[in-house]
Design an enzyme around this catalytic site. Sequence first.
Site, mmCIF file in Angstrom:
data_model
loop_
_atom_site.group_PDB
_atom_site.id
_atom_site.type_symbol
_atom_site.label_atom_id
_atom_site.label_comp_id
_atom_site.label_asym_id
_atom_site.label_seq_id
_atom_site.Cartn_x
_atom_site.Cartn_y
_atom_site.Cartn_z
ATOM 1 N N CYS A 143 -8.446 -2.354 -3.766
ATOM 2 C CA CYS A 143 -7.005 -2.108 -3.609
ATOM 3 C C CYS A 143 -6.243 -3.430 -3.692
ATOM 4 O O CYS A 143 -5.182 -3.507 -4.302
ATOM 5 C CB CYS A 143 -6.712 -1.440 -2.265
ATOM 6 S SG CYS A 143 -7.061 0.320 -2.250
ATOM 7 N N CYS A 191 0.852 -1.198 0.000
ATOM 8 C CA CYS A 191 0.000 0.000 0.000
ATOM 9 C C CYS A 191 0.884 1.243 0.000
ATOM 10 O O CYS A 191 0.619 2.224 -0.693
ATOM 11 C CB CYS A 191 -0.893 0.041 1.237
ATOM 12 S SG CYS A 191 -1.893 -1.408 1.509
ATOM 13 N N ARG A 222 -13.836 -0.562 -1.581
ATOM 14 C CA ARG A 222 -12.623 0.159 -1.964
ATOM 15 C C ARG A 222 -11.363 -0.613 -1.555
ATOM 16 O O ARG A 222 -10.391 -0.726 -2.297
ATOM 17 C CB ARG A 222 -12.660 1.550 -1.322
ATOM 18 C CG ARG A 222 -11.501 2.464 -1.570
ATOM 19 C CD ARG A 222 -11.258 2.744 -3.044
ATOM 20 N NE ARG A 222 -10.222 1.895 -3.593
ATOM 21 C CZ ARG A 222 -9.699 1.998 -4.815
ATOM 22 N NH1 ARG A 222 -10.150 2.906 -5.651
ATOM 23 N NH2 ARG A 222 -8.771 1.193 -5.222
ATOM 24 N N HIS A 239 0.961 4.950 -1.427
ATOM 25 C CA HIS A 239 0.279 5.796 -0.442
ATOM 26 C C HIS A 239 1.113 6.084 0.799
ATOM 27 O O HIS A 239 0.565 6.391 1.855
ATOM 28 C CB HIS A 239 -1.046 5.156 -0.029
ATOM 29 C CG HIS A 239 -2.059 5.117 -1.134
ATOM 30 N ND1 HIS A 239 -2.606 6.257 -1.675
ATOM 31 C CD2 HIS A 239 -2.614 4.093 -1.811
ATOM 32 C CE1 HIS A 239 -3.460 5.918 -2.624
ATOM 33 N NE2 HIS A 239 -3.473 4.607 -2.728
#
Lengths: 103, 282
Positions: free
Chosen positions: B243, B191, B239, B195
């Site tokens: 991902c 991630c 969501r 991010h």
Amino acid sequence: MADPMKIRAAMKGDVCEIRVLMSHAMETGMRKDSDGKTIPAHFIQTLTVALNGKAVVSGQAAPSVSRNPVFGFKVKGAKSGDKVTVSWVDNKGDKRSDEATVA
Amino acid sequence: MDHSPQKRMLVGALSTLGALGALTFSASALAQEIDHAKAAIEFEKFRAEMEDSNPSELFELKGEELWKAKRGPKNVSLAESCDLGQGIGKIEGAYVQMPRYFADADAVMDAERRIVWCMVEKQGFKFDDIAKKPFATDTFTPDATNLVTYVAAHSKNMKIAVPLKDPKVKEAWEIGKEMAAYRAGPYDFSCNTCHGTDGKRIRMQDLPNLATAAGAIKGVQGWPGYRMTGGIQLTHQWRMTDCFRQQRFPAPKYTSDAIAYLLTYMIGNANGQVYKGPGIKR
């Protein structure tokens, strides 16, 4: 039975702004499902807006309108407390009518 | 572009007008920066306008009906049986204070996980039936999606306040943090690859840094949300699952620990930021 609409009506100066959110599939009749079969057309055909029972907007919608459409109208000569009625009929004869009060 | 006559002339002039040349180059780089910022601002304006008549409200209406109706094999309503952390049936501010720890379920749960838990435990629905089709398609919106939208709408304009002081929630946050840093899959990224730092983007989409409050709120804002593309209502659970797909990870289980922990990490990081309610997406 179709799902309810969400209606907002408020006075802005001497004009009443009406916003309507409609819950509808609005299928064009052009799309195909995962099996390759055409999804039959299903869309709102006519819509009317009435102010205290008197029609002020009368319109036709077509399959090119999006799913769950939003419509906006400006109406003169309304006042706070008036009753707004919005109705639609789709090509399958399904219909819905909802009311709101002008704020 | 680099070999255009103007540029070559400019380079030629550099020896004599060095200072002016340097100024021109930095100015064009700046112009690009501004264009990008401008596009983002324009898109925000468009979104603000759409939010005025957000179709999310249609799902909120259905959610309200579902919340109050007696349903399921046990024929009870969620309003009279489901505790979202604020007391049975209380939904004001519940969404911004989740994920939280629920002793009755002995788990940290985000809003959707809790609602599904209530549907199973209180109303008697079968989890497997719910998990078969957990997310909306163009012809179907799951009950849980409508319910989450309804609950989330009652936290509009409230500050995010995930109870990180609770040791169980803190533990979930720590695990979520580890997961966000876990590199795996055929592309070997985590991630955090996208991010975890400021100023990254994919094409025109700015990628928020989820480790900061200002970044994390961008991952919270607008969910559950109405996707204009396709006209469907989607939740935070969706969501997160998406991902995983984008990372080429195996699909996580619906309302699993993994997703609750990741959500605890992200939403917890957004603590103190204001949540604007169900949103609208491209």
